[in-house]
Enzyme design. Sequence first.
Site, PDB file in Angstrom:
ATOM      1  N   ALA A  13      12.068 -42.706 -22.975  1.00 16.77           N
ATOM      2  CA  ALA A  13      11.549 -41.978 -24.135  1.00 16.77           C
ATOM      3  C   ALA A  13      12.315 -42.319 -25.409  1.00 16.77           C
ATOM      4  O   ALA A  13      12.033 -41.765 -26.472  1.00 16.77           O
ATOM      5  CB  ALA A  13      11.619 -40.471 -23.888  1.00 16.77           C
ATOM      6  N   ILE A  16      14.198 -47.912 -27.950  1.00 16.64           N
ATOM      7  CA  ILE A  16      13.975 -49.220 -27.329  1.00 16.64           C
ATOM      8  C   ILE A  16      12.867 -49.104 -26.279  1.00 16.64           C
ATOM      9  O   ILE A  16      11.974 -49.949 -26.194  1.00 16.64           O
ATOM     10  CB  ILE A  16      15.284 -49.777 -26.717  1.00 16.64           C
ATOM     11  CG1 ILE A  16      16.290 -50.064 -27.840  1.00 16.64           C
ATOM     12  CG2 ILE A  16      15.016 -51.036 -25.898  1.00 16.64           C
ATOM     13  CD1 ILE A  16      17.652 -50.535 -27.370  1.00 16.64           C
ATOM     14  N   VAL A 129      20.984 -52.787 -20.698  1.00 15.18           N
ATOM     15  CA  VAL A 129      20.886 -52.877 -22.159  1.00 15.18           C
ATOM     16  C   VAL A 129      21.788 -51.827 -22.808  1.00 15.18           C
ATOM     17  O   VAL A 129      22.415 -52.074 -23.834  1.00 15.18           O
ATOM     18  CB  VAL A 129      19.412 -52.688 -22.608  1.00 15.18           C
ATOM     19  CG1 VAL A 129      19.297 -52.632 -24.124  1.00 15.18           C
ATOM     20  CG2 VAL A 129      18.523 -53.800 -22.040  1.00 15.18           C
ATOM     21  N   GLY A 130      21.859 -50.643 -22.191  1.00 16.22           N
ATOM     22  CA  GLY A 130      22.645 -49.534 -22.748  1.00 16.22           C
ATOM     23  C   GLY A 130      24.112 -49.916 -22.914  1.00 16.22           C
ATOM     24  O   GLY A 130      24.711 -50.488 -22.007  1.00 16.22           O
ATOM     25  N   ASN A 131      24.654 -49.593 -24.049  1.00 13.78           N
ATOM     26  CA  ASN A 131      26.022 -50.027 -24.376  1.00 13.78           C
ATOM     27  C   ASN A 131      27.095 -49.077 -23.848  1.00 13.78           C
ATOM     28  O   ASN A 131      26.837 -47.887 -23.715  1.00 13.78           O
ATOM     29  CB  ASN A 131      26.152 -50.133 -25.899  1.00 13.78           C
ATOM     30  CG  ASN A 131      25.589 -51.445 -26.381  1.00 13.78           C
ATOM     31  OD1 ASN A 131      25.716 -52.465 -25.719  1.00 13.78           O
ATOM     32  ND2 ASN A 131      24.941 -51.408 -27.540  1.00 13.78           N
ATOM     33  N   ASP A 159      21.765 -61.162 -29.371  1.00 15.61           N
ATOM     34  CA  ASP A 159      22.779 -61.917 -30.123  1.00 15.61           C
ATOM     35  C   ASP A 159      22.376 -63.390 -30.226  1.00 15.61           C
ATOM     36  O   ASP A 159      22.524 -64.003 -31.280  1.00 15.61           O
ATOM     37  CB  ASP A 159      24.136 -61.768 -29.432  1.00 15.61           C
ATOM     38  CG  ASP A 159      24.467 -60.301 -29.188  1.00 15.61           C
ATOM     39  OD1 ASP A 159      24.540 -59.554 -30.164  1.00 15.61           O
ATOM     40  OD2 ASP A 159      24.611 -59.906 -28.016  1.00 15.61           O
ATOM     41  N   HIS A 187      28.993 -58.244 -25.311  1.00 16.12           N
ATOM     42  CA  HIS A 187      28.058 -57.827 -26.372  1.00 16.12           C
ATOM     43  C   HIS A 187      28.802 -56.821 -27.246  1.00 16.12           C
ATOM     44  O   HIS A 187      28.690 -55.610 -27.075  1.00 16.12           O
ATOM     45  CB  HIS A 187      26.795 -57.198 -25.783  1.00 16.12           C
ATOM     46  CG  HIS A 187      25.961 -56.516 -26.837  1.00 16.12           C
ATOM     47  ND1 HIS A 187      25.298 -57.202 -27.812  1.00 16.12           N
ATOM     48  CD2 HIS A 187      25.722 -55.210 -27.085  1.00 16.12           C
ATOM     49  CE1 HIS A 187      24.681 -56.347 -28.615  1.00 16.12           C
ATOM     50  NE2 HIS A 187      24.933 -55.132 -28.195  1.00 16.12           N
TER      51      HIS A 187
END
Length: 329
Positions: A13, A16, A129-131, A159, A187
């Site tokens: 939700a 992204i 993907v989550g940092n 990147d 990243h």
Amino acid sequence: MKDPITISITGAAGNIGYALLFRIASGSVFGPDQPVNLNLIEIEPALPALEGVVMELDDCAFPLLNSIVATADLNAGFRDADWALLVGSVPRKAGMERNDLLGINGKIFTGQGRAIASNAKPTCRTLVVGNPCNTNCLIAMANASGMPKNQFFAMTRLDENRAKSQLAKKAGVHPSQVTNLCIWGNHSATQYPDFTNAKIDGRPVTEVITDREWLEGEFITTVQQRGAAIIKARGASSAASAANAALDTVVSLITPTPEGDWHSVAVASDGSYGIEEGIITSMPIKTNADGSWEVVQGVPVNDFSQGKIDATVAELKEEREAVKDLIPG
Ligand code: NAX
């Protein structure tokens, strides 16, 4: 028509997620003859918003969208997954140290790693993907007992795309003319976009762009700081370009890489390029005709590049140390 494949997406939700789901459901990622099941995973408070996203997916009447599960239950969410796209995580808030974020988000990825191992297909590939995505991926991989390490990836494609775009602008060419661009490492702001091996229309970038000072300076910092520049300009972090990069990553991992080229994705190091085994680091990767992938060997690393790679790998080791309690022996 093929049998449906199942794509599990956390943070469905979120911003992204919103830019990701409709492209997967439309067939633009897995192909026009590949039906998909979407398993959308959110935390409880976001389930009402997720319901709205599901209504919109319904309203598209996508021919290839076979089923939708919307859930906060990890077992249901990862059941029979062919791909797990781990997008959801908690954003860094003012006053939060990097280690606080590592701890908070790290805990999310222990549970998700375990749930993937228990519920997903044994061949499931996981893209984080989550940092901080490299270290979150390390945690998920370490907790996904029994799942092969080479099925875990963290996203550095945004990147790579950013770096290609900057080089193309400088050279006055289209980004599609830039190849062999490898992001090394984390990243984060220490990542190294390797211009020394990149090519424009098959020629070394360093022959086409002779402004070495720009390449070694502004080019690298622009790519490293691009996420922050987007937040400043937009008031929100990259969403559409991040979703696009996640889908580029998936496509590059299921499509043979053009001869001589490579793509960037963070994987568990096998010791190549002297990078300690097991660290989740971005490297030059190629996908083979049989769908397997490998680290491209023999990419020249000069002293300048080595210094940059050492710095970003050192940061990855520090992050690993900070979350060592979340990594089972
Ligand atoms: P949003 O805050 O819009 O959405 C995140 C969603 O994740 C929210 O809906 C939230 O409810 C959900 N969530 C939180 N914890 C969860 C959990 N335990 N299980 C399932 N869902 C959970 O963020 P968005 O802009 O979508 O960004 C998502 C993540 O991508 C962030 O961590 C962000 O830092 C990271 N990014 C990574 C990039 C990369 O190149 N690797 C670039 C873009 C982006 O910054």
